[in-house]
Write a protein that holds these residues in place. Structure first.
Motif, PDB file in Angstrom:
ATOM      1  N   GLY A 264      69.546  -9.197 138.576  1.00  0.00           N
ATOM      2  CA  GLY A 264      70.254  -9.770 137.432  1.00  0.00           C
ATOM      3  C   GLY A 264      69.289 -10.202 136.336  1.00  0.00           C
ATOM      4  N   VAL A 265      68.171 -10.815 136.723  1.00  0.00           N
ATOM      5  CA  VAL A 265      67.167 -11.245 135.740  1.00  0.00           C
ATOM      6  C   VAL A 265      66.606 -10.047 134.984  1.00  0.00           C
ATOM      7  CG1 VAL A 265      64.866 -12.258 135.472  1.00  0.00           C
ATOM      8  CG2 VAL A 265      66.547 -13.347 136.968  1.00  0.00           C
ATOM      9  N   PHE A 266      66.242  -8.993 135.723  1.00  0.00           N
ATOM     10  CA  PHE A 266      65.621  -7.837 135.063  1.00  0.00           C
ATOM     11  C   PHE A 266      66.635  -7.035 134.249  1.00  0.00           C
ATOM     12  CE2 PHE A 266      62.218  -8.365 138.338  1.00  0.00           C
ATOM     13  CZ  PHE A 266      61.196  -8.613 137.427  1.00  0.00           C
ATOM     14  N   LEU A 267      67.899  -7.010 134.672  1.00  0.00           N
ATOM     15  CA  LEU A 267      68.918  -6.359 133.847  1.00  0.00           C
ATOM     16  C   LEU A 267      69.070  -7.106 132.525  1.00  0.00           C
ATOM     17  CD1 LEU A 267      71.159  -4.311 133.337  1.00  0.00           C
ATOM     18  CD2 LEU A 267      72.729  -5.799 134.606  1.00  0.00           C
ATOM     19  N   GLY A 268      69.068  -8.451 132.602  1.00  0.00           N
ATOM     20  CA  GLY A 268      69.168  -9.242 131.389  1.00  0.00           C
ATOM     21  C   GLY A 268      67.967  -9.030 130.479  1.00  0.00           C
ATOM     22  N   LYS A 269      66.751  -9.045 131.044  1.00  0.00           N
ATOM     23  CA  LYS A 269      65.546  -8.845 130.230  1.00  0.00           C
ATOM     24  C   LYS A 269      65.530  -7.453 129.615  1.00  0.00           C
ATOM     25  CE  LYS A 269      62.491 -11.221 129.803  1.00  0.00           C
ATOM     26  NZ  LYS A 269      62.217 -12.238 128.751  1.00  0.00           N
ATOM     27  N   TYR A 270      65.977  -6.476 130.380  1.00  0.00           N
ATOM     28  CA  TYR A 270      66.028  -5.105 129.857  1.00  0.00           C
ATOM     29  C   TYR A 270      66.995  -5.014 128.685  1.00  0.00           C
ATOM     30  CZ  TYR A 270      67.998  -0.415 129.516  1.00  0.00           C
ATOM     31  OH  TYR A 270      68.491   0.765 129.041  1.00  0.00           O
ATOM     32  N   ALA A 271      68.225  -5.534 128.864  1.00  0.00           N
ATOM     33  CA  ALA A 271      69.233  -5.466 127.799  1.00  0.00           C
ATOM     34  C   ALA A 271      68.777  -6.274 126.580  1.00  0.00           C
ATOM     35  CB  ALA A 271      70.567  -5.989 128.316  1.00  0.00           C
ATOM     36  N   GLN A 272      68.212  -7.436 126.819  1.00  0.00           N
ATOM     37  CA  GLN A 272      67.749  -8.297 125.729  1.00  0.00           C
ATOM     38  C   GLN A 272      66.662  -7.604 124.903  1.00  0.00           C
ATOM     39  OE1 GLN A 272      65.884 -11.878 127.124  1.00  0.00           O
ATOM     40  NE2 GLN A 272      66.228 -13.005 125.211  1.00  0.00           N
ATOM     41  N   THR A 273      65.747  -6.900 125.578  1.00  0.00           N
ATOM     42  CA  THR A 273      64.649  -6.217 124.886  1.00  0.00           C
ATOM     43  C   THR A 273      65.118  -4.919 124.245  1.00  0.00           C
ATOM     44  OG1 THR A 273      63.144  -7.130 126.548  1.00  0.00           O
ATOM     45  CG2 THR A 273      62.299  -5.364 125.167  1.00  0.00           C
ATOM     46  N   PHE A 274      65.891  -4.144 124.993  1.00  0.00           N
ATOM     47  CA  PHE A 274      66.349  -2.838 124.490  1.00  0.00           C
ATOM     48  C   PHE A 274      67.220  -3.001 123.248  1.00  0.00           C
ATOM     49  CE2 PHE A 274      69.393   0.682 124.409  1.00  0.00           C
ATOM     50  CZ  PHE A 274      68.546   1.766 124.448  1.00  0.00           C
ATOM     51  N   LEU A 275      68.131  -3.977 123.270  1.00  0.00           N
ATOM     52  CA  LEU A 275      69.046  -4.189 122.148  1.00  0.00           C
ATOM     53  C   LEU A 275      68.438  -5.081 121.066  1.00  0.00           C
ATOM     54  CD1 LEU A 275      72.342  -4.753 124.189  1.00  0.00           C
ATOM     55  CD2 LEU A 275      71.578  -2.649 123.069  1.00  0.00           C
ATOM     56  N   GLU A 276      67.213  -5.566 121.304  1.00  0.00           N
ATOM     57  CA  GLU A 276      66.518  -6.428 120.344  1.00  0.00           C
ATOM     58  C   GLU A 276      67.408  -7.613 119.946  1.00  0.00           C
ATOM     59  OE1 GLU A 276      65.554  -3.424 117.378  1.00  0.00           O
ATOM     60  OE2 GLU A 276      63.493  -3.390 118.128  1.00  0.00           O
ATOM     61  N   VAL A 277      67.897  -8.302 120.969  1.00  0.00           N
ATOM     62  CA  VAL A 277      68.843  -9.403 120.767  1.00  0.00           C
ATOM     63  C   VAL A 277      68.238 -10.500 119.893  1.00  0.00           C
ATOM     64  CG1 VAL A 277      70.132 -11.222 121.948  1.00  0.00           C
ATOM     65  CG2 VAL A 277      70.045  -8.921 122.924  1.00  0.00           C
ATOM     66  N   LYS A 278      66.941 -10.726 120.029  1.00  0.00           N
ATOM     67  CA  LYS A 278      66.300 -11.790 119.255  1.00  0.00           C
ATOM     68  C   LYS A 278      66.458 -11.577 117.755  1.00  0.00           C
ATOM     69  CE  LYS A 278      61.986 -14.416 119.207  1.00  0.00           C
ATOM     70  NZ  LYS A 278      60.611 -14.498 119.760  1.00  0.00           N
ATOM     71  N   LYS A 279      66.516 -10.303 117.342  1.00  0.00           N
ATOM     72  CA  LYS A 279      66.634  -9.989 115.914  1.00  0.00           C
ATOM     73  C   LYS A 279      68.071 -10.101 115.407  1.00  0.00           C
ATOM     74  CE  LYS A 279      62.691  -6.787 115.833  1.00  0.00           C
ATOM     75  NZ  LYS A 279      62.275  -5.390 115.539  1.00  0.00           N
ATOM     76  N   ILE A 280      69.051  -9.839 116.281  1.00  0.00           N
ATOM     77  CA  ILE A 280      70.437  -9.782 115.801  1.00  0.00           C
ATOM     78  C   ILE A 280      71.175 -11.108 115.938  1.00  0.00           C
ATOM     79  CG2 ILE A 280      70.600  -7.317 116.305  1.00  0.00           C
ATOM     80  CD1 ILE A 280      72.241  -8.011 118.774  1.00  0.00           C
ATOM     81  N   SER A 281      70.769 -11.967 116.899  1.00  0.00           N
ATOM     82  CA  SER A 281      71.489 -13.230 117.087  1.00  0.00           C
ATOM     83  C   SER A 281      70.638 -14.219 117.871  1.00  0.00           C
ATOM     84  CB  SER A 281      72.811 -12.988 117.821  1.00  0.00           C
ATOM     85  OG  SER A 281      73.439 -14.209 118.135  1.00  0.00           O
ATOM     86  N   SER A 282      70.278 -15.315 117.230  1.00  0.00           N
ATOM     87  CA  SER A 282      69.480 -16.341 117.907  1.00  0.00           C
ATOM     88  C   SER A 282      70.296 -17.063 118.967  1.00  0.00           C
ATOM     89  CB  SER A 282      68.941 -17.342 116.884  1.00  0.00           C
ATOM     90  OG  SER A 282      70.010 -17.932 116.155  1.00  0.00           O
ATOM     91  N   SER A 283      71.610 -17.233 118.726  1.00  0.00           N
ATOM     92  CA  SER A 283      72.457 -17.921 119.705  1.00  0.00           C
ATOM     93  C   SER A 283      72.612 -17.079 120.975  1.00  0.00           C
ATOM     94  CB  SER A 283      73.826 -18.231 119.100  1.00  0.00           C
ATOM     95  OG  SER A 283      74.452 -17.037 118.655  1.00  0.00           O
ATOM     96  N   LEU A 284      72.801 -15.767 120.793  1.00  0.00           N
ATOM     97  CA  LEU A 284      72.871 -14.885 121.968  1.00  0.00           C
ATOM     98  C   LEU A 284      71.549 -14.897 122.719  1.00  0.00           C
ATOM     99  CD1 LEU A 284      74.780 -11.553 121.184  1.00  0.00           C
ATOM    100  CD2 LEU A 284      75.211 -13.172 123.015  1.00  0.00           C
ATOM    101  N   ASN A 285      70.480 -14.883 121.987  1.00  0.00           N
ATOM    102  CA  ASN A 285      69.156 -14.906 122.613  1.00  0.00           C
ATOM    103  C   ASN A 285      68.978 -16.175 123.434  1.00  0.00           C
ATOM    104  OD1 ASN A 285      66.492 -13.458 122.740  1.00  0.00           O
ATOM    105  ND2 ASN A 285      65.787 -15.435 121.968  1.00  0.00           N
ATOM    106  N   PHE A 286      69.487 -17.292 122.911  1.00  0.00           N
ATOM    107  CA  PHE A 286      69.435 -18.555 123.651  1.00  0.00           C
ATOM    108  C   PHE A 286      70.255 -18.462 124.936  1.00  0.00           C
ATOM    109  CE2 PHE A 286      71.572 -22.565 124.661  1.00  0.00           C
ATOM    110  CZ  PHE A 286      70.475 -23.373 124.938  1.00  0.00           C
TER     111      PHE A 286
END
Length: 788
Positions: A264-286
């Protein structure tokens, strides 16, 4: 009164009906036994939950059967529970023969599963399973929870099954299968699971390599996610317990939850990095980072608070649902902000969600129990990995598109250069060695047929020059082999005394031509027979001595050999010293580099290719030895080589006769050689052999025709010929196209091509031996004798 009587009758009938349905006995008859392969016994099985009471079978037998409840369907879900459950069913065999079935009663990860066979109120058989005991203690050693149901003719028995878990969902299917059906089901599962785990293994390895090559963390996260989701399924299927932790224990009990958390941790890290979540939404990234914190808390709870372990499964399911919601939300927000659609990524997540939804619905008894519903999470995960791998391929394309174009061009040029280099070296070997073969063998013949000292001296000059040219050709080829790491040392017995005497004779003549003093010092107790590659050892010594002669204009060249035996090995030290020009300090560190010479200028004072010491260093390294050079400019050089070889102790010394007899006792030889001069060389060699008949062919096609016409014992085959070369001719012979009786005729390759690829190719197509030109008459005769 009549009304009361009617109600009583109705109540009795209802109770009888309920009782009969709750405990209806399954009867094996002659009719159904012939067609029964797989059957769910849920209609004949009842259940009771005794909570945390650890009852014995004797205590369970005393429980009123009215407290047992009939299973509602073939896939009864008992939920996340640590309670003790007891199943009961009855079977009667009304046939005249024994019947044997296998019963599957729960999922593989159940902690305890015990079956009791009861007749006349007594336990007559007991079987145990579950992953809370060592695998070897299972009554039926299988990854699944299986029991054997065996009934004699007309035998009737009650069966009780005790199920208990550590908080995982307990399913209670009661599936009866014949032995043949069990084999069929297991085989089918093995095929499907093999594809599934094969996909996961390939994907994890492949994307780890991508990470290693490109250093993009998204590849690492994805690779690790695939690894741990595979381990999760491996645990759910019971394989982890069977093959990794067969002795049970902490890791065996916690593996499902541990791997679920990590994946679950690595799926989350993969999706977070692949979709570049940090760039599109700070709240989602949190939210993603919060999720990792919750995963870490759950992991800590499992490790440090074992009494709370039963809550781990429902919490993990909730966190997994939270993760899927986050990923889907990320895709939606990404689409709204950028319009980007990650088709394969979306399909992968939908496949995962669909698989787990079906699996959950099956767990809640809303879907029937079958292979698809039982393995829906596995099928969903497999499709997810396929689609996510395709999405990663798009990422790779995006990251590497420009570089790949440059790499493709560079690769094409590199391959072309390698092909040209290999062709050039093979061609130069053939073109130079072919005339050298003629020159050197003719000189040997002329020298042996004349008593004129003048002619013999001239022959020696020609032979020395030819040897020098051959040495240069060999240096070029050896350089190529070293570059490609193709040089391999041969292990064979050789006479060290003979080798050193040959070196003495050769170097003495060369030193004499330069008016230099050459001295050789050999120890009295020098071992005679050693095991190793004599040609390479000779090459090391000759290269160093020739270098010493080359750079010494006056004075002396010394060659000292030292040896001592240690742990069954002969440690040899070769010391070559000269009084030559020496080597400057600034050049001493690069003296072993390729194409390096002590002095390089336009005058070409010393000549040579500058490969001698480079080859020496490479050959000494292959022998796991050492080479050291000490030099003082204008005073001289000392080179020390240390090698360790195996000594061969001869039991019996065989004295060689003074005159060697070349007699093949009537053997017929076919020589397939297109070069007329090489044919002359072979005629010159073989005409001195007794009882030997030799025929000649100019190419492979002509050689096959001659083999059809005459019977031969041995074939000497050149490789590079027009019309049909030696490779093609050999293949045709081995196919039997030269005659069935000649399929296994000994074939000796006689070629000027000494490339390692050529030697390997010769072996692959079925040639028996390989000889390189120039031909040594003694080696040729000995090789033919081996084939005779």
């Amino acid at each position: 009164m009549k009304q009361i009587y009617t109600k009583l009758l109705f109540l009795v009938a209802f109770l009888l009906f309920s009782f009969s349905n709750s405990f209806a006995q399954f009867i094996v008859t002659k009719t159904n036994s012939d067609h029964l392969e797989e059957l769910s016994l849920h209609e004949h099985t009842s259940l009771i939950n005794v909570k945390q009471k650890n009852l014995s079978i004797e205590e369970v037998l005393k429980i009123n059967r009215s407290k047992f409840k009939l299973l509602e369907n073939e896939n009864s879900d008992l939920g996340f529970s640590k309670d003790n459950y007891w199943l009961h069913f009855s079977i009667k065999n009304e046939t005249n023969s024994d019947v044997k079935y296998y019963l599957e009663s729960s999922r593989p990860i159940i902690d305890y599963a015990n079956l009791y066979k009861v007749a006349n109120g007594k336990v007559i058989d007991y079987q145990k399973s579950g992953d809370n005991i060592p695998f070897n203690e299972r009554s039926f050693k299988h990854r699944k929870t299986l029991f054997t149901v065996y009934l004699l003719p007309n035998e009737s028995a009650d069966y009780y099954i005790h199920l208990k878990s550590d908080g995982e969902v307990i399913n209670a299917p009661v599936i009866l299968r014949t032995p043949m059906k069990l084999v069929e089901v297991t085989s089918f599962e093995q095929i499907v699971f093999g594809f599934f785990y094969g996909i996961l293994i390939i994907a994890s390895i492949l994307y780890f390599f991508f990470f290693y090559a490109m250093r993009e963390r998204v590849f690492l996260y994805y690779s690790l996610y695939v690894v741990f989701i595979g381990l999760l399924q491996f645990s759910l299927d019971g394989y982890f317990y069977q093959f990794i932790t067969p002795d049970s224990g902490w890791l065996s009990h916690k593996s499902v939850l541990l791997f679920a958390i990590i994946s679950g941790v690595f799926l989350g890290k993969y999706a977070q990095t692949f979709l570049e979540v940090k760039k599109i939404s700070s709240s989602l990234n949190f939210c993603y980072n919060l999720l990792y914190f919750l995963f870490a808390g759950l992991l800590s709870m499992i490790v440090f608070v074992p009494t709370w372990f039963e809550y781990g499964y429902p919490i993990m399911n909730a966190l997994g649902l939270f993760l899927l919601v986050l990923i889907i939300s990320s895709l939606i927000i990404l689409y709204k902000k950028t319009g980007a659609v990650y088709q394969f990524f979306t399909l992968g997540i939908l496949s995962l969600v669909t698989g787990f939804v079906i699996f959950i619905l099956k767990n809640f008894s809303l879907l029937p129990y079958n292979f698809i519903t039982e393995n829906s999470s596995k099928l969903g995960t497999g499709l997810e990995v396929v689609f996510l791998s395709l999405s990663m391929a798009n990422l790779i394309k995006k990251l590497k598109e420009d570089k790949e174009k440059l790499q493709t061009v560079a690769l094409q040029k590199s391959e072309e250069m390698n092909e040209m280099k290999s062709y050039f070296l093979s061609n130069i070997s053939h073109e130079l060695r072919t005339p050298l073969n003629t020159i050197m063998n003719f000189i040997e013949s002329i020298e042996g047929e004349t008593d004129s000292i003048s002619i013999q001296e001239k022959c020696e000059v020609i032979r020395s020059s030819s040897s020098s040219l051959l040495s240069s050709v060999n240096d070029i080829l050896d350089f190529s082999k070293i570059e490609k790491e193709e040089i391999k040392l041969e292990e064979a017995e050789f006479n060290l005394h003979q080798l050193l005497e040959e070196v003495r004779g050769d170097i003495s003549l060369r030193a004499k031509s330069k008016n230099l003093d050459f001295q050789i010092f050999l120890p009295k107790e020098l071992p005679k027979t050693l095991k190793g590659d004599s040609s390479r050892i000779r090459q090391i010594i000759m290269n160093l001595l020739c270098n010493a002669l080359k750079f010494t204009n006056e004075g002396i060249v010394k060659f000292r050999v030292e040896s001592f035996v240690e742990n069954g090995k002969v440690n040899l030290t070769f010391i070559i010293s000269d009084t030559g020009e020496g080597i400057a300090k600034e050049k001493i560190d690069s003296i072993f580099d390729s194409f390096s010479q002590q002095s390089i200028d336009n005058k070409r004072k010393y000549g040579g290719l500058g490969l001698g010491l480079y080859i020496v260093k490479a050959l000494v390294t292959l022998h796991k030895g050492s080479v050291e050079i000490q030099s003082i400019e204008n005073q001289g050089t000392v080179c020390t080589v240390k090698l360790s070889l195996e000594e061969v102790v001869k039991r019996e010394e065989v004295l060689e006769t003074a005159t060697k007899e070349y007699n093949l006792n009537g053997k017929r030889i076919l020589v397939v050689e297109d070069n007329a001069m090489n044919q002359m060389v072979l005629k010159m060699i073989t005409k001195k052999w007794l009882n030997t008949e030799v025929d000649y062919a100019f190419n492979g096609e002509e050689g096959l025709q001659r083999m059809h016409q005459s019977k031969y014992d041995i074939v000497l085959m050149d490789l590079q010929m027009p019309i049909m070369d030696g490779y093609e001719a050999t293949i045709e012979i081995r196919k039997g196209n030269s005659g069935v009786n000649d399929k296994n005729i000994p074939i000796i390759a006689v070629t000027a091509d000494v490339m390692e690829t050529t030697k390997n190719r010769v072996k692959e197509i079925g040639m028996n031996y390989y000889l390189s030109k120039p031909i040594n008459k003694d080696v040729l005769f000995e090789t033919i004798q081996k084939c005779a």
